[in-house]
Design a protein around this motif. Structure first.
Motif, mmCIF file in Angstrom:
data_model
loop_
_atom_site.group_PDB
_atom_site.id
_atom_site.type_symbol
_atom_site.label_atom_id
_atom_site.label_comp_id
_atom_site.label_asym_id
_atom_site.label_seq_id
_atom_site.Cartn_x
_atom_site.Cartn_y
_atom_site.Cartn_z
ATOM 1 N N ASP A 13 0.814 -1.220 0.000
ATOM 2 C CA ASP A 13 0.000 0.000 0.000
ATOM 3 C C ASP A 13 0.848 1.271 0.000
ATOM 4 O O ASP A 13 0.328 2.363 -0.216
ATOM 5 C CB ASP A 13 -0.997 0.006 1.175
ATOM 6 C CG ASP A 13 -0.310 -0.114 2.516
ATOM 7 O OD1 ASP A 13 0.752 -0.774 2.582
ATOM 8 O OD2 ASP A 13 -0.810 0.444 3.496
ATOM 9 N N ASP A 56 3.217 -7.433 1.148
ATOM 10 C CA ASP A 56 3.416 -6.600 2.333
ATOM 11 C C ASP A 56 2.439 -7.092 3.401
ATOM 12 O O ASP A 56 1.283 -7.372 3.105
ATOM 13 C CB ASP A 56 3.121 -5.141 1.953
ATOM 14 C CG ASP A 56 3.111 -4.219 3.155
ATOM 15 O OD1 ASP A 56 3.870 -4.473 4.099
ATOM 16 O OD2 ASP A 56 2.335 -3.248 3.136
ATOM 17 N N GLY A 58 1.490 -5.444 6.211
ATOM 18 C CA GLY A 58 0.619 -4.411 6.768
ATOM 19 C C GLY A 58 -0.234 -3.763 5.695
ATOM 20 O O GLY A 58 0.126 -2.720 5.152
HETATM 21 CA CA CA Z 1 2.011 -1.448 4.354
#
Ligand code: CA
Length: 234
Positions: A13, A56, A58
Motif C-alpha cells: 500500500d 506486504d 501491513g
Molecule cells: Ca504497508
C-alpha cells in the motif's frame, strides 16, 4: 529459465515502495502487477497469470496471514513476504502457513532480486522432473543417493538426524525455514515446541561442517525465525 518474462504481483500500500519494487523488477524484464489492498490482490491473482507474489504484511484491509491462507487453498505459487522490523511474529506465522521467504524493510534492489531468483528456481525445481540428488553449497556436498555428506574431498560422518536436517535445508537451499517447520519435518508433529533440541542438533552439525561454528558459512541463523542454507555454489 529466466528467458520467460515472469509475472510478479506486488501487494503493497506504500506508493513509494511499490514504485521502487516495480522499477527494479521491470529493469530485470519481469512483468509487474500491482495491488494496494488484499482485496485487489485476490482479484488479480484470480485474473492474471501471476508466477510469484511479493506481499506486504501491513495492508489496509486484511492482514497478510489471511491472504496467504486463502491463496494456499488453491495455489502453491511462491510468496515472498515484505515486512517491517516489528512484525516478527506475523512473519513467522505467514512462513508457517506456506510463504516461501521474507524481506525486511528497508531492503536493497539486489536483495529483492536474489530472493525472487531463489523462489522461482525452487518453484521450477519442484515442478520439474527428477531433482538432482547431489546438492552443493561451496565445499559442502550432500549426495542423496548414497546418503553421504562431504566437505571438499573428505566424507563427514553425520548422524541420521543431522543428515535429515541437512537434506531438508538443502532441498530448500536459499530459503528460510521456520523452527516449527523444521521440527515438524524432522521430529514429527508431536514435537512442535522443542526448539532446544533443534538448537542442539544444529550446533552439532555445525561443529562438523563449519570451519568456524560461531560464524557459520553454510547453516545460517535467521534470528527469531529459523534457519537458511547458504545459497553459495561452486
Ligand atoms: Ca504497508
Amino acid at each position: 529459465m529466466n528467458s520467460l518474462h515472469e509475472h510478479i504481483l506486488v501487494v503493497e500500500d506504500d506508493t513509494q515502495i511499490r514504485s521502487f519494487i516495480c522499477f527494479t523488477l521491470e529493469a530485470e524484464t519481469y512483468i509487474c502487477h500491482t495491488a494496494a489492498t488484499a482485496e485487489e490482490a485476490m482479484r488479480l491473482l484470480a485474473a492474471e497469470p501471476i508466477d510469484l507474489m511479493l506481499l506486504d504484511l501491513g495492508l489496509p484491509d486484511l492482514d497478510g496471514t489471511e491472504v496467504i491462507r486463502r491463496l494456499r487453498t488453491w495455489s502453491e505459487m511462491p510468496v515472498i513476504v515484505v515486512s517491517a522490523r516489528d512484525q516478527d511474529k506475523e512473519k513467522v506465522a505467514v512462513l508457517d502457513l506456506g510463504a516461501d521467504d521474507y524481506l525486511t524493510k528497508p531492503f536493497s534492489a539486489s536483495e529483492l532480486l536474489a530472493r525472487i531468483r531463489v523462489a522461482l528456481r525452487h518453484m521450477y525445481k519442484q515442478s520439474g522432473a527428477k531433482a538432482n540428488p547431489v546438492y552443493q553449497a561451496g565445499e559442502l556436498r550432500l549426495d542423496a543417493e548414497k546418503r553421504k555428506v562431504y566437505l571438499g574431498e573428505s566424507e563427514i560422518h553425520v548422524t541420521p538426524m543431522e543428515y535429515a536436517l541437512l537434506l531438508l535445508l538443502f532441498k530448500n537451499q536459499g530459503k528460510v525455514l521456520t523452527t516449527s517447520v523444521i521440527l515438524r519435518e524432522i521430529w514429527g508433529a508431536g514435537y512442535g515446541q522443542d526448539t532446544q533440541a533443534l538448537r542442539t542438533l544444529t550446533a552439532g552439525l555445525r561443529r562438523k561442517i563449519e570451519k568456524n561454528p560461531a560464524k557459520p558459512r553454510y547453516i545460517l541463523t535467521e534470528i527469531g525465525v529459523g534457519y537458511r542454507l547458504a545459497e553459495e555454489r561452486e
